[in-house]
Motif scaffolding. Sequence first.
Motif, PDB file in Angstrom:
ATOM      1  N   GLU A   1       9.924  13.374  -0.179  1.00  0.00           N
ATOM      2  CA  GLU A   1      10.776  12.195  -0.006  1.00  0.00           C
ATOM      3  C   GLU A   1      11.212  11.564  -1.337  1.00  0.00           C
ATOM      4  O   GLU A   1      11.889  10.533  -1.346  1.00  0.00           O
ATOM      5  CB  GLU A   1      10.056  11.161   0.856  1.00  0.00           C
ATOM      6  CG  GLU A   1       9.789  11.698   2.256  1.00  0.00           C
ATOM      7  CD  GLU A   1       9.294  10.625   3.222  1.00  0.00           C
ATOM      8  OE1 GLU A   1       9.773   9.492   3.133  1.00  0.00           O
ATOM      9  OE2 GLU A   1       8.426  10.958   4.039  1.00  0.00           O
TER      10      GLU A   1
ATOM     11  N   THR B   1       5.982  13.882  -1.852  1.00  0.00           N
ATOM     12  CA  THR B   1       6.878  14.619  -2.743  1.00  0.00           C
ATOM     13  C   THR B   1       8.223  14.956  -2.095  1.00  0.00           C
ATOM     14  O   THR B   1       9.275  14.824  -2.720  1.00  0.00           O
ATOM     15  CB  THR B   1       6.164  15.905  -3.214  1.00  0.00           C
ATOM     16  OG1 THR B   1       4.963  15.507  -3.892  1.00  0.00           O
ATOM     17  CG2 THR B   1       7.023  16.723  -4.140  1.00  0.00           C
TER      18      THR B   1
ATOM     19  N   GLU C   1       6.613   9.778  -9.295  1.00  0.00           N
ATOM     20  CA  GLU C   1       5.349  10.531  -9.315  1.00  0.00           C
ATOM     21  C   GLU C   1       5.623  12.030  -9.472  1.00  0.00           C
ATOM     22  O   GLU C   1       6.692  12.521  -9.149  1.00  0.00           O
ATOM     23  CB  GLU C   1       4.546  10.271  -8.024  1.00  0.00           C
ATOM     24  CG  GLU C   1       3.464   9.236  -8.192  1.00  0.00           C
ATOM     25  CD  GLU C   1       2.471   9.580  -9.305  1.00  0.00           C
ATOM     26  OE1 GLU C   1       2.393  10.742  -9.731  1.00  0.00           O
ATOM     27  OE2 GLU C   1       1.770   8.672  -9.761  1.00  0.00           O
ATOM     28  N   LYS C   2       4.637  12.751  -9.973  1.00  0.00           N
ATOM     29  CA  LYS C   2       4.767  14.209 -10.093  1.00  0.00           C
ATOM     30  C   LYS C   2       4.463  14.872  -8.759  1.00  0.00           C
ATOM     31  O   LYS C   2       3.719  14.273  -7.976  1.00  0.00           O
ATOM     32  CB  LYS C   2       3.875  14.779 -11.189  1.00  0.00           C
ATOM     33  CG  LYS C   2       2.415  14.428 -11.176  1.00  0.00           C
ATOM     34  CD  LYS C   2       1.505  14.688 -10.056  1.00  0.00           C
ATOM     35  CE  LYS C   2       1.424  15.915  -9.251  1.00  0.00           C
ATOM     36  NZ  LYS C   2       0.564  15.756  -8.042  1.00  0.00           N
ATOM     37  N   PRO C   3       4.965  16.054  -8.458  1.00  0.00           N
ATOM     38  CA  PRO C   3       6.039  16.714  -9.185  1.00  0.00           C
ATOM     39  C   PRO C   3       7.354  15.976  -8.947  1.00  0.00           C
ATOM     40  O   PRO C   3       7.467  15.248  -7.961  1.00  0.00           O
ATOM     41  CB  PRO C   3       6.068  18.105  -8.548  1.00  0.00           C
ATOM     42  CG  PRO C   3       5.554  17.906  -7.157  1.00  0.00           C
ATOM     43  CD  PRO C   3       4.540  16.818  -7.252  1.00  0.00           C
TER      44      PRO C   3
HETATM   45  N1  NAD Z   1      -0.187  11.586 -10.792  1.00  0.00           N
HETATM   46  C1  NAD Z   1      -1.180  11.951 -10.001  1.00  0.00           C
HETATM   47  O1  NAD Z   1      -2.249  12.294 -10.472  1.00  0.00           O
HETATM   48  C2  NAD Z   1      -0.990  11.902  -8.519  1.00  0.00           C
HETATM   49  C3  NAD Z   1      -2.089  11.767  -7.689  1.00  0.00           C
HETATM   50  C4  NAD Z   1      -1.863  11.704  -6.323  1.00  0.00           C
HETATM   51  C5  NAD Z   1      -0.555  11.816  -5.838  1.00  0.00           C
HETATM   52  N2  NAD Z   1       0.482  11.963  -6.673  1.00  0.00           N
HETATM   53  C6  NAD Z   1       1.865  12.087  -6.169  1.00  0.00           C
HETATM   54  O2  NAD Z   1       2.224  10.843  -5.585  1.00  0.00           O
HETATM   55  C7  NAD Z   1       3.014  11.065  -4.419  1.00  0.00           C
HETATM   56  C8  NAD Z   1       2.306  10.407  -3.241  1.00  0.00           C
HETATM   57  O3  NAD Z   1       1.063  11.039  -3.048  1.00  0.00           O
HETATM   58  P1  NAD Z   1      -0.145  10.325  -2.294  1.00  0.00           P
HETATM   59  O4  NAD Z   1      -1.302  11.225  -2.461  1.00  0.00           O
HETATM   60  O5  NAD Z   1      -0.270   8.909  -2.707  1.00  0.00           O
HETATM   61  O6  NAD Z   1       0.394  10.418  -0.790  1.00  0.00           O
HETATM   62  P2  NAD Z   1      -0.060   9.556   0.459  1.00  0.00           P
HETATM   63  O7  NAD Z   1       0.320  10.352   1.656  1.00  0.00           O
HETATM   64  O8  NAD Z   1      -1.465   9.087   0.298  1.00  0.00           O
HETATM   65  O9  NAD Z   1       0.883   8.271   0.364  1.00  0.00           O
HETATM   66  C9  NAD Z   1       2.262   8.279   0.556  1.00  0.00           C
HETATM   67  C10 NAD Z   1       2.652   6.932   1.155  1.00  0.00           C
HETATM   68  O10 NAD Z   1       4.073   6.843   1.179  1.00  0.00           O
HETATM   69  C11 NAD Z   1       4.438   6.198   2.392  1.00  0.00           C
HETATM   70  N3  NAD Z   1       5.839   6.539   2.652  1.00  0.00           N
HETATM   71  C12 NAD Z   1       6.363   7.625   3.259  1.00  0.00           C
HETATM   72  N4  NAD Z   1       7.709   7.568   3.234  1.00  0.00           N
HETATM   73  C13 NAD Z   1       8.042   6.423   2.609  1.00  0.00           C
HETATM   74  C14 NAD Z   1       9.266   5.807   2.254  1.00  0.00           C
HETATM   75  N5  NAD Z   1      10.443   6.396   2.535  1.00  0.00           N
HETATM   76  N6  NAD Z   1       9.243   4.615   1.606  1.00  0.00           N
HETATM   77  C15 NAD Z   1       8.060   4.021   1.289  1.00  0.00           C
HETATM   78  N7  NAD Z   1       6.869   4.563   1.591  1.00  0.00           N
HETATM   79  C16 NAD Z   1       6.849   5.742   2.230  1.00  0.00           C
HETATM   80  C17 NAD Z   1       3.466   6.713   3.415  1.00  0.00           C
HETATM   81  O11 NAD Z   1       3.370   5.824   4.529  1.00  0.00           O
HETATM   82  C18 NAD Z   1       2.157   6.755   2.593  1.00  0.00           C
HETATM   83  O12 NAD Z   1       1.438   5.541   2.711  1.00  0.00           O
HETATM   84  C19 NAD Z   1       3.174  12.585  -4.298  1.00  0.00           C
HETATM   85  O13 NAD Z   1       4.375  12.962  -4.910  1.00  0.00           O
HETATM   86  C20 NAD Z   1       2.003  13.135  -5.082  1.00  0.00           C
HETATM   87  O14 NAD Z   1       2.255  14.413  -5.639  1.00  0.00           O
HETATM   88  C21 NAD Z   1       0.300  12.003  -8.007  1.00  0.00           C
END
Ligand code: NAD
Length: 342
Positions: free
Chosen positions: A80, A78, A98-100
């Motif tokens: 980033e 989030t 993605e949210k938020p």
């Molecule tokens: N809609 C939903 O139900 C839901 C569910 C989970 C997560 N999310 C959202 O999705 C986002 C990611 O969450 P997540 O749980 O997948 O996190 P995560 O930590 O599992 O994954 C994030 C990924 O982004 C990569 N990353 C970091 N900086 C980067 C960049 N500058 N460019 C490209 N990749 C980069 C990291 O290496 C990591 O693999 C968050 O904003 C979270 O709130 C939404």
Amino acid sequence: MDEANNKPVMRGAVLGLGMIGRHHARILASTPQVDFAGAVDPSGDVHGAVIDPDLVFASVDELLASGPIDFAVVAVPTEEHLAAVRQITQAGASVLVEKPIAASAAEGLELIEIVEAAGVKGAVGHVERCNPALIELRKRINDGQLGELFLIVTERVGPFPDRIRDVGVVKDLATHDLDLVRWLGGSPIASLAGQTQNRMGRPHEDLVLINGALTSGVSFNSIVDWLSPTKVRRTRVLGDRGMLVADTLTADLTFYENGAVGSEWGTTQSLRGVSEGDVTRYAIARREPLRVQLDRFLDLLAGAEDSQVVTLAEGLETLISAEAVLASAASGQTVAPSPAGS
Ligand SMILES: NC(=O)c1ccc[n+]([C@@H]2O[C@H](COP(=O)([O-])OP(=O)(O)OC[C@H]3O[C@@H](n4cnc5c(N)ncnc54)[C@H](O)[C@@H]3O)[C@@H](O)[C@H]2O)c1
């Protein structure tokens, strides 16, 4: 052109191949209307989400060197979101964020300005609006099945997903609920009071209780935590004809009808209250919510008037409400979420 759907094919990529980005990559790669350009993650494809290793890039520059894209799904952590949106919109790509929407309302506002300045389109991934049980629940509310609405209650509890470090449970999870209550109730949040706890010793809260009211007068209550040893995702809507309960883990929807003859809130009932009536569980077609969300976003890109996406402005409104919850928890006061920049 995708002949089957008669819609233009869009070239799209995923930024971030983590817990949610891996699913976006799978869905983009298997959607006929999308020409999958690949995914960017500096850590690589640790979940093995992308079949062709040549489509995994370490940076946005590397991705863009392989050709221009029409859109990107932004699934980086989030904090980033803003930087990722800035970089990818400069290349002319629309964004499904993605949210938020961002880590703070100030950043969310800046993100919207960046998208507008770039002349591209944007939406926020509040994917719960694409859950089949909630789609059906909302349709039934709007069809008048519950009569006048009284109360919306959401419960979103479960164990802590260890990867989240940048925000607390209010911004990470309760934003789902703050978006849902407004969307289901069809009215903005007028006021709310929040209570938080921090039991895990992380910098942010891990439990929140929210009580609030929509401007329509409907009350709402949300309980959200990362402390419960089992996952619960439940939304209950009460009206003067009964109650609808959605379980968004199983995509089940159940109607508990008021038992009183005529199902009306008449003089006798107002004295005695309701009794238990028929219970009906609906059979619902279960389509993967992330696919529904992508379809709606592709409609937006294709210029549809009512694409049903969650707009960036709605995403910001939800984040403003989340910050109001945190402010209320800190002050002990009931607060009215105020517009960004005020
Ligand atoms: N809609 C939903 O139900 C839901 C569910 C989970 C997560 N999310 C959202 O999705 C986002 C990611 O969450 P997540 O749980 O997948 O996190 P995560 O930590 O599992 O994954 C994030 C990924 O982004 C990569 N990353 C970091 N900086 C980067 C960049 N500058 N460019 C490209 N990749 C980069 C990291 O290496 C990591 O693999 C968050 O904003 C979270 O709130 C939404």
